[in-house]
Scaffold this active site. Sequence first.
Site, PDB file in Angstrom:
ATOM      1  N   HIS A 287       2.920  25.975   4.840  1.00  8.80           N
ATOM      2  CA  HIS A 287       3.250  26.340   3.468  1.00  8.80           C
ATOM      3  C   HIS A 287       2.832  27.769   3.105  1.00  8.80           C
ATOM      4  O   HIS A 287       1.641  28.102   3.106  1.00  8.80           O
ATOM      5  CB  HIS A 287       2.560  25.344   2.522  1.00  8.80           C
ATOM      6  CG  HIS A 287       2.906  25.516   1.081  1.00  8.80           C
ATOM      7  ND1 HIS A 287       2.297  26.452   0.278  1.00  8.80           N
ATOM      8  CD2 HIS A 287       3.812  24.877   0.304  1.00  8.80           C
ATOM      9  CE1 HIS A 287       2.818  26.370  -0.933  1.00  8.80           C
ATOM     10  NE2 HIS A 287       3.733  25.426  -0.946  1.00  8.80           N
ATOM     11  N   ASP A 288       3.834  28.622   2.836  1.00  9.18           N
ATOM     12  CA  ASP A 288       3.635  29.965   2.246  1.00  9.18           C
ATOM     13  C   ASP A 288       2.676  30.871   3.018  1.00  9.18           C
ATOM     14  O   ASP A 288       1.981  31.704   2.409  1.00  9.18           O
ATOM     15  CB  ASP A 288       3.131  29.829   0.802  1.00  9.18           C
ATOM     16  CG  ASP A 288       4.211  29.341  -0.153  1.00  9.18           C
ATOM     17  OD1 ASP A 288       5.307  28.998   0.317  1.00  9.18           O
ATOM     18  OD2 ASP A 288       3.948  29.286  -1.366  1.00  9.18           O
TER      19      ASP A 288
ATOM     20  N   LYS B 252      11.434  29.437  -0.833  1.00  2.45           N
ATOM     21  CA  LYS B 252      10.479  28.810  -1.763  1.00  2.45           C
ATOM     22  C   LYS B 252      10.687  29.397  -3.152  1.00  2.45           C
ATOM     23  O   LYS B 252      10.538  30.594  -3.364  1.00  2.45           O
ATOM     24  CB  LYS B 252       9.055  29.079  -1.278  1.00  2.45           C
ATOM     25  CG  LYS B 252       7.982  28.404  -2.113  1.00  2.45           C
ATOM     26  CD  LYS B 252       7.907  26.922  -1.776  1.00  2.45           C
ATOM     27  CE  LYS B 252       6.785  26.242  -2.537  1.00  2.45           C
ATOM     28  NZ  LYS B 252       5.512  26.953  -2.519  1.00  2.45           N
TER      29      LYS B 252
END
Length: 308
Positions: free
Chosen positions: A36-37, A123
């Site tokens: 994630h990110d 995202k």
Amino acid sequence: MAITALSAYPLPRIEDFPTNKVSWTFDPSQAVFLIHDMQEYFVSFYGAENALIDEVIANLVSIKAYCKANGIPVVYTAQPKEQNIADRGLLTDMWGPGINQSPEQQEVVSALAPEPEDTVLDKWRYSAFQRAPLEQIMKELGRNQLLIGGIYGHIGCLMTAVDAFMRDIKPFMVGDAVADFSRDDHDMALKYVATRCGQVVTTASVTEQATPAINQAANATNETTNGAESPITKATLQGTILSLIDEPEDEFDADENLLDYGLDSVHVMSLLTQWRKQGIELNFVALANEPTLNNWWQLISAQQEAQI
């Protein structure tokens, strides 16, 4: 409004984790791993040589190697480098222009760079499910468990876990493979997951089962080094690496990037495991910064000399 500089803090260990309310069993055949990110922009707020983010990256690399060896699909979230006002919505009110001001930092950090078979999702909001086909991807794969690691724990990682739960997807947050603004924020995220929407696990609990790929690489290392007790020499190091790649010895360049020769993260993690048995304590980030035989030998030899 924007994110400020973030300081290192001690990662929580299993003894620090909250008690899980559920006792789900992690099943590789049902799982998808979400990184994630982990973009340069978000990682940059931790600064250079930050022990926290270095350890988190090393743990994510270890989990990714396990996933690759066990057929677990790997999915990334990454914010686009150009976002108009409508796309950012209320994020601008809360965080300012965000990655728009540093588009050159849009890429995922090099140690975790996506591979061709991985999926990278744009995202747009805190949750990885919003305006992205993550749920559809998981349904098509017939998988209902989501393993979550990355940044930031109490924002996107937590909201993704909550969203997964509300879609009847079991979220597993890897408590020592997420980083946050502070230890308090980190602990809060773990407590919420453990008591409200999922299960908190450790990197070791996910990767502890030996895999054929890792065993194969470890066996090659053992054969080359003639046992854990034998000291590592530059010649045995080169022999080990040559046993893991498809390159003739007379064409091998000790200053060439080993990843370009085909050495992958599974091989690197198996080497680190074997070297640890021989008293050499290195991490993936240290190797990935300059993945050449000559650099690795300098790192190993320095530790061996210090042990004398």
